[in-house]
Design a protein around this motif. Structure first.
Motif, short mmCIF file in Angstrom:
data_model
loop_
_atom_site.label_atom_id
_atom_site.label_comp_id
_atom_site.label_asym_id
_atom_site.label_seq_id
_atom_site.Cartn_x
_atom_site.Cartn_y
_atom_site.Cartn_z
N PRO A 19 40.58 57.50 40.02
CA PRO A 19 40.21 55.96 39.95
C PRO A 19 41.25 55.26 38.86
N ILE A 20 40.99 53.89 38.86
CA ILE A 20 41.75 53.16 37.99
C ILE A 20 41.00 53.30 36.68
N PRO A 21 41.81 52.85 35.56
CA PRO A 21 41.04 52.83 34.17
C PRO A 21 39.82 52.13 34.23
N GLU A 22 39.11 52.21 33.45
CA GLU A 22 37.99 51.64 33.19
C GLU A 22 37.90 49.98 32.78
N ILE A 23 37.52 48.95 33.27
CA ILE A 23 37.60 47.72 32.81
C ILE A 23 36.74 47.58 31.72
N THR A 24 37.13 47.19 30.59
CA THR A 24 36.40 47.07 29.35
C THR A 24 36.31 45.49 28.91
N ASP A 25 36.68 44.62 29.74
CA ASP A 25 36.43 43.37 29.50
C ASP A 25 34.86 43.02 29.92
N LEU A 26 34.39 42.13 29.10
CA LEU A 26 32.90 41.75 29.26
C LEU A 26 32.77 41.28 30.69
N THR A 27 31.67 41.57 31.44
CA THR A 27 31.24 40.91 32.78
C THR A 27 31.27 39.26 32.44
N GLN A 165 40.47 51.52 43.72
CA GLN A 165 41.60 51.33 43.63
C GLN A 165 42.30 50.14 43.82
N LEU A 166 43.46 49.41 43.42
CA LEU A 166 43.77 48.26 43.69
C LEU A 166 44.92 48.39 44.55
N GLY A 167 45.25 47.44 45.55
CA GLY A 167 46.20 47.58 46.55
C GLY A 167 46.68 46.14 46.94
N VAL A 168 47.71 46.13 47.95
CA VAL A 168 48.09 44.79 48.38
C VAL A 168 47.99 44.84 49.89
N SER A 169 47.91 43.43 50.50
CA SER A 169 47.82 43.37 52.14
C SER A 169 49.17 42.64 52.26
N LEU A 170 50.00 43.52 53.20
CA LEU A 170 51.08 42.88 54.02
C LEU A 170 50.91 42.46 55.38
N PRO A 171 51.46 41.26 55.79
CA PRO A 171 51.15 40.62 57.01
C PRO A 171 52.05 41.53 57.93
N THR A 172 51.78 41.71 59.25
CA THR A 172 52.42 42.36 60.21
C THR A 172 52.78 41.32 61.46
N GLU A 173 53.79 41.65 62.24
CA GLU A 173 53.97 40.74 63.21
C GLU A 173 53.04 40.55 64.32
N ASN A 174 53.20 39.64 64.98
CA ASN A 174 51.90 39.06 66.34
C ASN A 174 50.70 39.12 65.57
N GLN A 182 48.50 51.08 48.46
CA GLN A 182 47.88 51.07 47.27
C GLN A 182 48.93 50.37 46.06
N LEU A 183 48.56 49.91 45.28
CA LEU A 183 49.58 49.12 44.32
C LEU A 183 50.66 49.97 44.22
N PRO A 184 51.80 49.43 44.36
CA PRO A 184 52.97 50.04 44.41
C PRO A 184 53.67 50.36 42.94
N ALA A 185 53.29 49.33 41.91
CA ALA A 185 53.88 49.18 40.82
C ALA A 185 52.87 48.36 40.03
N PRO A 186 53.00 48.72 38.60
CA PRO A 186 51.95 48.09 37.76
C PRO A 186 52.38 46.28 37.63
N GLN A 187 53.55 45.97 37.82
CA GLN A 187 54.05 44.47 37.66
C GLN A 187 53.53 43.78 38.88
N VAL A 188 52.98 44.52 40.12
CA VAL A 188 52.85 43.79 41.34
C VAL A 188 51.18 43.47 41.12
N ILE A 189 51.10 41.93 41.74
CA ILE A 189 49.66 41.39 41.66
C ILE A 189 48.75 41.90 42.54
N PRO A 190 47.79 42.62 42.46
CA PRO A 190 46.81 43.18 43.42
C PRO A 190 46.16 41.98 44.38
#
Length: 235
Positions: A19-27, A165-174, A182-190
């Protein structure tokens, strides 16, 4: 020939990532409560300062006029702030009521559970013909639910969730099914939230508020089922 009605199929699980690290920010709700308290404290402090300043200026005419002017300005500011807060609360209440009504209509057996969050999004289905479905992610104290715009609804018990988990969605042809990674690197925006149970994977994207949805979901899951879950083999 009539089009087939939309259906949802979860993705199979081949591995369960840690699992991703716990989110500690307030809701968002807790943040709003803290902000409201800060504003109330600031107003109370200002009123105390005005009272003390009025006492220090003494009974003279100029002192009284100055105190009156300051009090009038403070009162006007306070009333304006209260009016804005009142309108904001009324607007949020209407949104919450509409969301609760929509959720209760889709899941009457869960209507008694407090609704923690309601976010417009899309879910990705493991279905070649209908790979994305629009609707709302609804999070209660016990369930993660999807309320589809076309009547496709499903629920996942928070107690069954073993990884987020965090991920990214990539468009495909047609205009084919998007490729979700799954998020490939920390600097990528999920852009995608992936929710794992022991036997299924549910994926959500195109959020109207990705950050808040992730925050509320992570807090809600960990309140019921602290992650990582003992006995689950993560990879």
């Amino acid at each position: 020939m009539a089009a087939a009605p939309p259906t949802y199929t979860a993705f199979p699980v081949t591995r369960i990532p840690t699992p991703i690290p716990e989110i500690t920010d307030l809701t968002p709700a807790a943040q709003a409560e803290r902000l409201a308290k800060q504003k109330a404290d600031q107003l109370a402090l200002k009123e105390a300062e005005l009272k003390r300043a009025s006492e220090e200026k003494g009974p003279g005419l100029l002192g009284k006029l100055s105190s009156v002017a300051e009090k009038v300005a403070h009162t006007a500011h306070k009333e304006a702030l209260q009016a804005v807060t009142r309108v904001q609360k009324q607007a949020l209440q209407l949104v919450d009521e509409f969301a609760s009504k929509r959720f209760g209509g889709a899941f009457p057996h869960l209507a008694s559970e407090p609704l923690l969050g309601d976010y417009a999004c899309r879910t990705y289905s493991n279905n070649v013909l209908q790979h994305t479905l629009s609707g709302y992610m609804d999070i209660t104290t016990q369930h993660l639910c999807f309320v589809g715009d076309r009547g496709v609804n499903f629920e996942v018990a928070l107690a069954d969730i073993v990884s987020i988990q965090l991920g990214v969605s990539l468009p495909t042809e047609n205009q084919g099914a998007p490729l979700i990674l799954q998020l490939p690197a920390p600097q990528v925006i999920p852009t995608v939230i992936q929710v794992y149970t022991r036997t299924s994977l549910h994926q959500f994207g195109h959020f109207n508020n990705f950050r808040d949805a992730l925050n509320v979901l992570d807090h809600a899951v960990r309140a019921v089922n602290p992650l990582p879950v003992a006995g689950v083999e993560y990879s």
